[in-house]
Design an enzyme around this catalytic site. Sequence first.
Site, PDB file in Angstrom:
ATOM      1  N   GLN A 196       8.376 -21.328  11.594  1.00 26.32           N
ATOM      2  CA  GLN A 196       8.347 -19.857  11.523  1.00 26.32           C
ATOM      3  C   GLN A 196       9.142 -19.336  10.324  1.00 26.32           C
ATOM      4  O   GLN A 196       9.680 -18.231  10.358  1.00 26.32           O
ATOM      5  CB  GLN A 196       8.888 -19.256  12.818  1.00 26.32           C
ATOM      6  N   SER A 197       9.172 -20.100   9.246  1.00 24.75           N
ATOM      7  CA  SER A 197       9.976 -19.743   8.081  1.00 24.75           C
ATOM      8  C   SER A 197       9.532 -18.427   7.435  1.00 24.75           C
ATOM      9  O   SER A 197       8.380 -18.282   7.020  1.00 24.75           O
ATOM     10  CB  SER A 197       9.880 -20.868   7.050  1.00 24.75           C
ATOM     11  N   ASN A 198      10.464 -17.495   7.314  1.00 25.97           N
ATOM     12  CA  ASN A 198      10.204 -16.267   6.559  1.00 25.97           C
ATOM     13  C   ASN A 198      10.037 -16.572   5.077  1.00 25.97           C
ATOM     14  O   ASN A 198       9.215 -15.964   4.394  1.00 25.97           O
ATOM     15  CB  ASN A 198      11.360 -15.282   6.746  1.00 25.97           C
ATOM     16  N   ALA A 208       8.872 -19.329   3.710  1.00 21.84           N
ATOM     17  CA  ALA A 208       7.556 -19.907   3.472  1.00 21.84           C
ATOM     18  C   ALA A 208       6.487 -18.815   3.455  1.00 21.84           C
ATOM     19  O   ALA A 208       5.609 -18.806   2.582  1.00 21.84           O
ATOM     20  CB  ALA A 208       7.248 -20.950   4.544  1.00 21.84           C
TER      21      ALA A 208
END
Length: 322
Positions: free
Chosen positions: A74-76, A78
């Site tokens: 859930q990387s912001n 990325a």
Amino acid sequence: MTHPPVPLGTFPTPLEPAPRLAAALGLGPEDLWVKRDDLTGLGGGGNKIRKLEWTVGAALAEGADTLVTTGAAQSNHARLTAAAAARLGLDVVLVLRGAPGASRSGNLALDGLFGARLAWAGEVDQAGLDAAAAEVCARLRAEGRRPALIPFGGSGALGARGYARCGEELRAQLPGLRTAVVALGSGGTMAGLVAALGTGSVLGVDVGALGDPAAAVVAFAAPLTSEEVVAERLRVRRDQVGAGYAALTEPVAEALRLAARTEGIVLDPTYTGRALAGLAAAVRDGDVRPGEKTVFVHTGGLPGLFGHPAAVTAAEDGAGAY
């Protein structure tokens, strides 16, 4: 050589008073302000845009045609790397920890919307994630592509320049600022603020992304300031990690409700929720005091809320019956 940044965001971001939240925390009505770095514009907004202006600027100067970066599912960072690539006409590969199928919501939905390709690295540590990204870059080069590896979280001395600029914005927007409170993940955001505002003016709330986040802040801030930056002088709280980076704690759940119900501001359960819970604890123990100008740096992350089942359930359960 430092290459010029590529414009990606809308700056300066607003600085808004938060009198009802201040009162709920035990501060005076004119003590607390929110720096709206969730409103940076591109790809759903968030703090990573400031860093990507510098890191992607360097990638373009070196002739890259594909961006590669790493992160949690859930990387912001990325998600915003994918948005930046779409804006600039580049390809993008996101190397993510975990396996496909656990979730298709939140940031992952936006990754797909922006046209990112995903490479799942499995349940690996940071070294394993870095190795997977290096392998992806090698494969791309073998295909005749020109990949640029953007650091984890966009963080490094180069990306931190974006938050040094944010610190300069804050100085101009709020003279007399005493403390800027920010989530401490991969270290670059706090490092840039420390470089601009000084070690004693920044309170970082550890979210559990790194084993030693203070060391990262020192490494990234030191090249940007003449002040001696040492870990022992940093203001870092490590009391909000709970069971780990992905876990929702009750103080964080309460922080999400508090921001939403006092100011209509939505936080996320991993970064900004922990930062506000840390600010609340800092007020209780006297590290942040009434009568001082305090800024809560809202670093974005809203899509991650919808990819966090426990946070979604807690939010839904908060709606009362009529």
